[in-house]
Design a protein around this motif. Structure first.
Motif, PDB file in Angstrom:
ATOM      1  N   PRO A  21     -59.722   4.741  96.087  1.00 37.94           N
ATOM      2  CA  PRO A  21     -59.838   5.440  97.362  1.00 37.94           C
ATOM      3  C   PRO A  21     -61.252   5.930  97.676  1.00 37.94           C
ATOM      4  O   PRO A  21     -61.546   6.288  98.817  1.00 37.94           O
ATOM      5  CB  PRO A  21     -58.887   6.627  97.204  1.00 37.94           C
ATOM      6  CG  PRO A  21     -58.910   6.902  95.736  1.00 37.94           C
ATOM      7  CD  PRO A  21     -59.028   5.553  95.079  1.00 37.94           C
ATOM      8  N   THR A  39     -53.333   5.943  92.295  1.00 37.61           N
ATOM      9  CA  THR A  39     -52.243   6.350  93.185  1.00 37.61           C
ATOM     10  C   THR A  39     -52.149   7.871  93.278  1.00 37.61           C
ATOM     11  O   THR A  39     -51.895   8.425  94.353  1.00 37.61           O
ATOM     12  CB  THR A  39     -50.901   5.781  92.681  1.00 37.61           C
ATOM     13  OG1 THR A  39     -50.768   6.057  91.275  1.00 37.61           O
ATOM     14  CG2 THR A  39     -50.829   4.278  92.899  1.00 37.61           C
ATOM     15  N   LYS A  59     -54.986   9.113  95.435  1.00 39.93           N
ATOM     16  CA  LYS A  59     -54.716   8.898  96.856  1.00 39.93           C
ATOM     17  C   LYS A  59     -53.788   9.988  97.402  1.00 39.93           C
ATOM     18  O   LYS A  59     -53.970  10.459  98.531  1.00 39.93           O
ATOM     19  CB  LYS A  59     -54.096   7.512  97.072  1.00 39.93           C
ATOM     20  CG  LYS A  59     -55.095   6.365  96.938  1.00 39.93           C
ATOM     21  CD  LYS A  59     -54.446   5.024  97.240  1.00 39.93           C
ATOM     22  CE  LYS A  59     -55.472   3.910  97.208  1.00 39.93           C
ATOM     23  NZ  LYS A  59     -54.882   2.588  97.532  1.00 39.93           N
TER      24      LYS A  59
END
Length: 254
Positions: A124, A219, A222
């Motif tokens: 990200p 993940t 994010k």
């Protein structure tokens, strides 16, 4: 046939337009199975890496790319098949993982190259995140194929989120020496070995890429970023509403 034509047209166009530089291409074997484990900065990573190699590289892609309806959906499916992507249904985490491993093993059994992003998703913020052990390690241990660390450089700058037109600039690709994990054969169900194998690969990717390493999953990062942005947005909206109420109160005669 489709892959060859797509590689010539797309690969040639990418190399001509962006002129990617490559280091360590001699580390990719001319034949035989191998796993290319790369950092993941951009959607274009799956196109630039195959473009600079003489051999076919097969990646895993979400099934939605192959099942979308309409003319656009069919064109998208044909494109992803043409560039060597394999569909995997990710609706169930465990089932998706098993399907991805089986697909990877079939590619390697044919003596081909399999590409994987150990982070599991795009970074990200350009940093390197913790590798997920279930996919890469299991494929490496079950197949016995060497793992070749790969670092994509600056691909995230070509088309940042929200930008439609890509920026013409030279991305880079550094390919490291193959890693041999055959000493762990027969230990493919040992989660501690999974972690060890994955961490070793991520360390080599970090050295090649020069990225800052963050010891959490991308993940999770994010989610943290989304939560921070949501909180900031709610705070700004609350402050705006409060300012509006204060201005209205000043205008109201007492």
């Amino acid at each position: 046939m489709i892959y060859g034509a797509m590689k010539v047209s797309l690969g040639g166009s990418l190399k001509l337009a962006f002129r990617p530089w490559v280091e360590g291409i001699e580390n990719v074997p001319a034949e035989g199975p191998a796993i290319l484990a790369s950092n993941h900065l951009s959607f274009s990573d799956s196109f630039f890496l195959p473009a600079v190699l003489d051999r076919k590289v097969t990646f895993i892609a979400k099934a939605e790319y192959f099942t979308s309806p309409g003319v656009k959906g069919k064109l998208t499916a044909a494109f992803f098949k043409g560039v060597g992507q394999l569909p995997v249904d990710r609706s169930g985490a465990r089932g998706a993982g098993e399907a991805a491993v089986k697909s990877a093993l079939k590619v390697l059994e044919r003596g081909e190259l399999f590409g994987i992003y150990p982070e599991g998703t795009r970074s990200p913020d350009g940093r390197l995140y913790r590798g997920k052990p279930g996919g890469l390690a299991r494929v490496a241990l079950l197949s016995g194929a060497p793992v070749i660390p790969v670092a994509m450089i600056d691909t995230e700058k070509i088309q940042p989120p929200g930008k439609v037109v890509p920026k013409l600039m030279r991305p880079g690709i550094r390919i490291g020496a193959p890693l041999d994990f055959t000493r762990y054969l027969g230990m493919e169900n040992d989660r501690f070995i999974h972690r060890s194998v994955t961490d070793q690969v991520m360390y080599e990717i970090m050295k090649l890429s020069g990225q800052e390493y963050v010891d959490i999953y991308a993940t999770a990062a994010k989610r943290q970023i989304a939560e921070t942005q949501k909180a900031a947005s709610e705070k700004a909206a609350a402050e705006k509403a409060a300012a509006g109420e204060k201005a209205a109160a000043k205008k109201t005669p007492h």
